[in-house]
Scaffold this active site. Sequence first.
Site, PDB file in Angstrom:
ATOM      1  N   SER B  55      31.920  29.528  -2.894  1.00  0.00           N
ATOM      2  CA  SER B  55      30.732  29.559  -3.748  1.00  0.00           C
ATOM      3  C   SER B  55      30.970  28.616  -4.911  1.00  0.00           C
ATOM      4  O   SER B  55      32.035  28.660  -5.532  1.00  0.00           O
ATOM      5  CB  SER B  55      30.468  30.957  -4.302  1.00  0.00           C
ATOM      6  OG  SER B  55      29.843  31.790  -3.355  1.00  0.00           O
ATOM      7  N   GLU B  62      19.782  20.729 -17.048  1.00  0.00           N
ATOM      8  CA  GLU B  62      18.465  20.810 -16.437  1.00  0.00           C
ATOM      9  C   GLU B  62      18.300  22.035 -15.531  1.00  0.00           C
ATOM     10  O   GLU B  62      17.327  22.098 -14.784  1.00  0.00           O
ATOM     11  CB  GLU B  62      18.200  19.526 -15.622  1.00  0.00           C
ATOM     12  CG  GLU B  62      18.232  18.237 -16.463  1.00  0.00           C
ATOM     13  CD  GLU B  62      19.641  17.689 -16.709  1.00  0.00           C
ATOM     14  OE1 GLU B  62      20.611  18.323 -16.245  1.00  0.00           O
ATOM     15  OE2 GLU B  62      19.762  16.637 -17.360  1.00  0.00           O
ATOM     16  N   SER B  63      19.222  22.960 -15.554  1.00  0.00           N
ATOM     17  CA  SER B  63      19.229  24.247 -14.832  1.00  0.00           C
ATOM     18  C   SER B  63      20.495  24.456 -13.982  1.00  0.00           C
ATOM     19  O   SER B  63      21.546  24.706 -14.558  1.00  0.00           O
ATOM     20  CB  SER B  63      17.967  24.491 -14.006  1.00  0.00           C
ATOM     21  OG  SER B  63      16.836  24.591 -14.855  1.00  0.00           O
ATOM     22  N   HIS B  68      26.555  28.294  -1.493  1.00  0.00           N
ATOM     23  CA  HIS B  68      27.352  29.404  -0.952  1.00  0.00           C
ATOM     24  C   HIS B  68      27.544  29.124   0.529  1.00  0.00           C
ATOM     25  O   HIS B  68      26.550  28.916   1.242  1.00  0.00           O
ATOM     26  CB  HIS B  68      26.635  30.743  -1.152  1.00  0.00           C
ATOM     27  CG  HIS B  68      26.301  31.026  -2.583  1.00  0.00           C
ATOM     28  ND1 HIS B  68      27.240  31.403  -3.510  1.00  0.00           N
ATOM     29  CD2 HIS B  68      25.119  30.974  -3.256  1.00  0.00           C
ATOM     30  CE1 HIS B  68      26.661  31.582  -4.702  1.00  0.00           C
ATOM     31  NE2 HIS B  68      25.373  31.327  -4.573  1.00  0.00           N
ATOM     32  N   CYS B  83      14.934  20.775 -14.217  1.00  0.00           N
ATOM     33  CA  CYS B  83      13.660  20.638 -14.932  1.00  0.00           C
ATOM     34  C   CYS B  83      13.507  19.201 -15.422  1.00  0.00           C
ATOM     35  O   CYS B  83      12.753  18.936 -16.359  1.00  0.00           O
ATOM     36  CB  CYS B  83      13.542  21.646 -16.076  1.00  0.00           C
ATOM     37  SG  CYS B  83      14.910  21.600 -17.235  1.00  0.00           S
TER      38      CYS B  83
END
Lengths: 146, 146
Positions: B55, B62-63, B68, B83
């Site tokens: 993971s 930007e986020s 995974h 974003c």
Amino acid sequence: MEGLGWHIIAEVMGVEPKILNDSELLKNVLLDASTDANLTVLDIKVQRFSPQGVSILLVIAESHIAIHTWPEYGYAALDVFTCRDEESTWRAYNYIIKVLNPKNVQVMLVKRGLGVTTSVPNEEAISSSDILTEKTMASKEGLTIA
Amino acid sequence: MEGLGWHIIAEVMGVEPKILNDSELLKNVLLDASTDANLTVLDIKVQRFSPQGVSILLVIAESHIAIHTWPEYGYAALDVFTCRDEESTWRAYNYIIKVLNPKNVQVMLVKRGLGVTTSVPNEEAISSSDILTEKTMASKEGLTIA
């Protein structure tokens, strides 16, 4: 059809801006939600933006929970992704929503990994899943890691 | 309708298991993809599982980007959420997919925060977004943080 994970994607709207800008509160909400849903927290990253806005990434053994907030719009993008079971995923999600107390939520559940378990597993098929604790703070030439 | 973010959700199938179990390779792929797409990397969390599986949560200004993997099924759940703009989001995604070289991908793009910008912003509306560098490693009573 059998899948591997449950991924709740929620557009959370009409939340009090001061909640969405409170990184400490939001961090605790995500942690408490994980505890309540019996998820295994591995790590958490809290990022605050100026003049406002918070991003929190919670790494759980069962995948992740992420929230990105826009207090100026009363909006948060919330993702709860676990590979435990659907009930735990909703439990964590509901805990968070209860605290955020939004006016409106648009939510969907995406089942991840549908059908892939019917493929032939390779020789090292998992019978149990243990967690190796290796954390890596990345650094690469040319990149700034805050 | 104007939104705040672009979130690519991909079911990546038929990937070579050794790629999906190579945490170093996957970490570098996500970092390189971010550089290539001109995204701002803030932090990265790499988690390996036993006997297999990885993971990775990449926190960007930007986020986030998350992967995974289930090597035993040749499958990875990939999320690229930015974003910045749609182009950058696809650029990062395409970079990753090119390296993973899957047999098949089911991908969708969810626009996040649709319509919320038409609500009246609160008094501290953002005109520019600066990043405060505050990292918090969570610890709470009763929780084990690896």
